[in-house]
Write a protein that holds these residues in place. Structure first.
Motif, PDB file in Angstrom:
ATOM      1  N   UNK A  11       0.846  -0.917  -0.096  1.00 16.77           N
ATOM      2  CA  UNK A  11       0.051   0.100  -0.010  1.00 16.77           C
ATOM      3  C   UNK A  11       0.876   1.176  -0.004  1.00 16.77           C
ATOM      4  N   UNK A  12       0.664   2.108  -0.874  1.00 16.63           N
ATOM      5  CA  UNK A  12       1.120   3.538  -0.806  1.00 16.63           C
ATOM      6  C   UNK A  12       2.611   3.483  -1.601  1.00 16.63           C
ATOM      7  N   UNK A  13       3.056   2.226  -2.224  1.00 15.65           N
ATOM      8  CA  UNK A  13       4.356   2.442  -2.872  1.00 15.65           C
ATOM      9  C   UNK A  13       4.197   3.187  -3.933  1.00 15.65           C
ATOM     10  N   UNK A  14       2.984   3.376  -4.668  1.00 19.55           N
ATOM     11  CA  UNK A  14       2.989   4.260  -5.784  1.00 19.55           C
ATOM     12  C   UNK A  14       3.429   5.968  -5.206  1.00 19.55           C
ATOM     13  N   UNK A  15       2.971   6.203  -4.065  1.00 16.79           N
ATOM     14  CA  UNK A  15       3.133   7.454  -3.765  1.00 16.79           C
ATOM     15  C   UNK A  15       4.698   7.852  -3.409  1.00 16.79           C
ATOM     16  N   UNK A  16       5.315   6.785  -2.869  1.00 17.83           N
ATOM     17  CA  UNK A  16       6.787   6.711  -2.695  1.00 17.83           C
ATOM     18  C   UNK A  16       7.523   6.875  -4.052  1.00 17.83           C
ATOM     19  N   UNK A  17       6.987   6.367  -4.813  1.00 18.14           N
ATOM     20  CA  UNK A  17       7.832   6.161  -6.460  1.00 18.14           C
ATOM     21  C   UNK A  17       7.523   7.781  -6.695  1.00 18.14           C
ATOM     22  N   UNK A  18       6.270   8.348  -6.579  1.00 21.35           N
ATOM     23  CA  UNK A  18       6.008   9.817  -7.018  1.00 21.35           C
ATOM     24  C   UNK A  18       6.817  10.635  -6.387  1.00 21.35           C
ATOM     25  N   UNK A  19       7.162  10.586  -4.846  1.00 22.79           N
ATOM     26  CA  UNK A  19       7.765  11.576  -4.238  1.00 22.79           C
ATOM     27  C   UNK A  19       9.258  11.625  -4.638  1.00 22.79           C
ATOM     28  N   UNK A  20       9.865  10.685  -5.281  1.00 31.16           N
ATOM     29  CA  UNK A  20      11.047  10.641  -5.679  1.00 31.16           C
ATOM     30  C   UNK A  20      11.373  11.899  -6.700  1.00 31.16           C
ATOM     31  N   UNK A  21       9.991  12.062  -7.477  1.00 35.98           N
ATOM     32  CA  UNK A  21      10.080  13.450  -8.431  1.00 35.98           C
ATOM     33  C   UNK A  21       9.671  14.773  -7.792  1.00 35.98           C
ATOM     34  N   UNK A  22       8.764  14.678  -7.034  1.00 38.27           N
ATOM     35  CA  UNK A  22       8.015  15.672  -6.315  1.00 38.27           C
ATOM     36  C   UNK A  22       6.892  15.410  -5.106  1.00 38.27           C
ATOM     37  N   UNK A  23       6.688  16.240  -4.408  1.00 37.46           N
ATOM     38  CA  UNK A  23       5.713  15.938  -3.184  1.00 37.46           C
ATOM     39  C   UNK A  23       4.089  15.832  -4.358  1.00 37.46           C
ATOM     40  N   UNK A  24       3.314  14.788  -3.971  1.00 37.84           N
ATOM     41  CA  UNK A  24       2.002  14.354  -4.706  1.00 37.84           C
ATOM     42  C   UNK A  24       1.212  15.378  -4.898  1.00 37.84           C
ATOM     43  N   UNK A  25       0.849  15.460  -5.911  1.00 47.00           N
ATOM     44  CA  UNK A  25      -0.191  16.560  -6.143  1.00 47.00           C
ATOM     45  C   UNK A  25      -1.625  16.189  -5.752  1.00 47.00           C
ATOM     46  N   UNK A  26      -2.152  16.627  -4.679  1.00 47.49           N
ATOM     47  CA  UNK A  26      -3.467  16.312  -4.031  1.00 47.49           C
ATOM     48  C   UNK A  26      -4.621  16.811  -4.962  1.00 47.49           C
ATOM     49  N   UNK A  27      -5.689  16.085  -4.870  1.00 45.58           N
ATOM     50  CA  UNK A  27      -6.750  16.381  -5.677  1.00 45.58           C
ATOM     51  C   UNK A  27      -8.190  16.129  -4.989  1.00 45.58           C
ATOM     52  N   UNK A  28      -9.180  16.231  -5.730  1.00 40.80           N
ATOM     53  CA  UNK A  28     -10.501  15.813  -4.884  1.00 40.80           C
ATOM     54  C   UNK A  28     -10.835  14.643  -4.495  1.00 40.80           C
ATOM     55  N   UNK A  29      -9.635  13.777  -5.112  1.00 38.53           N
ATOM     56  CA  UNK A  29      -9.611  12.299  -4.595  1.00 38.53           C
ATOM     57  C   UNK A  29      -8.724  11.893  -3.762  1.00 38.53           C
TER      58      UNK A  29
END
Length: 332
Positions: free
Chosen positions: A92-110
């Motif tokens: 769980x949340x591995x996808x956000x860890x990969x994204x954060x290698x680039x930048x903080x995750x962009x939060x949305x209405x989801x």
């Protein structure tokens, strides 16, 4: 610290001399003395409007192989528009860890991340088992997400269908420009309406934004595409543009559906797909769970922060190759 309104627009250069380090020393008519590198002037010469600025090198750190490989990954995303990592741990949340290698995750209405899994009463068609036509996510935002990451957490063998669909819309649009120049111009001029109006959810949403389907820069190059038929609202344009718009819209939609460049793939657990949401249309085929589970976990990254990361690493590692356009309406 400078009041630009106080600068006399008729100011002139009174004297020029060249230093040993190839810098120009300029004496201005207001007695200001300025120094400008010749390389800077060559780089931004007005007589070369179609040239892409070459990156400067601040310092080299190419000895760190990890950064070199990381930059290669980013530049592949930048150039090809899509990349799939294999054998990524399905935690769980591995996808956000990969994204954060680039930048903080962009939060949305989801939220910060989202789970694409079929549910009984979905608040979005993506959370059903239905076919999803080609689209971009959150295009009703003023600044829609630049990169989207989708991590396949589970895709049981009993699940029928559910293949992912990808299409480089820049490629389609360039072909469309050659085949239908009048309609191309219409879609670059007349704004479509994109909207998300949904009150029957925990956090009600009411977003409406107008922008053309095809965004061009001052050189008439495509810098961004906006396409999400399921989230289009009533057209709000001058009456004389209505029929022109729908004729062009229909032809462009047909060009998308009939494109020979459509990519179809079936993700496997551990696959993590990252793509440019401003350039790559995505969709999926309808699926039947047959008692199984199809679960993707996703998140977004801001396009400007992605572009910044590529620039920074390119300069730090001594890479001279300019980065490619990434679909954020930037004129460079």
């Amino acid at each position: 610290m400078i009041d630009v309104s106080a600068i006399d627009p008729s100011i002139q250069v009174m004297e020029v001399r060249l230093t040993d380090s190839d810098d120009l020393i300029l004496q201005w008519s207001d007695n200001h003395i300025g120094e400008i590198p010749l390389d800077f002037l060559r780089l931004y010469c007005y007589e070369q409007p179609n040239s892409t600025p070459e990156l400067s090198t601040y310092f080299s750190k190419a000895s760190f192989m990890g950064l070199v490989l990381f930059l290669a990954w980013l530049k592949y995303i930048n150039t090809a528009g899509v990349c799939i990592l294999k054998n990524v741990p399905t935690e769980d949340q591995t996808v956000t860890k990969v994204a954060e290698l680039i930048s903080p995750v962009q939060k949305s209405i989801y939220g910060t991340s989202f789970d694409v899994v079929s549910t009984p009463n979905p608040i979005n068609v993506a959370y059903s088992s239905a076919h999803l036509d080609f689209h971009m996510d959150l295009i009703y935002y003023e600044s829609a997400p630049g990169l989207q990451l989708l991590h396949c957490m589970r895709f049981d063998s009993c699940v029928e269908g559910g293949e992912s669909l990808l299409l480089d819309i820049f490629h389609v649009a360039e072909n469309f420009r050659r085949s239908y120049p009048v309609e191309f111009h219409t879609l670059s001029r007349v704004p479509a309406t994109f909207q998300k109006i949904h009150y029957e959810r925990e956090s009600p949403v009411h977003m409406i934004y107008q922008k053309p389907h095809i965004m061009l820069n001052h050189r008439h190059e495509i810098v961004s595409i906006n396409w999400a038929p399921a989230f289009e609202g009533p057209l709000s344009v001058d009456p004389e543009d209505v029929e022109l718009y729908y004729e062009a819209y229909h032809k462009f939609a047909a060009a998308i559906q009939n494109s020979p460049a459509i990519i179809e793939l079936k993700m496997k657990p551990g696959d993590l797909m990252i793509f440019n949401n401003r350039r790559i249309l995505h969709g999926r085929k309808e699926f039947n769970l047959n008692g199984g589970v199809r679960h993707l976990q996703g998140c977004y990254v801001n396009i400007d922060e992605f572009k910044s990361k590529v620039y920074v690493l390119s300069n730090q590692l001594g890479d001279k190759e300019p980065i490619k356009r990434v679909g954020n309406q930037c004129w460079f």
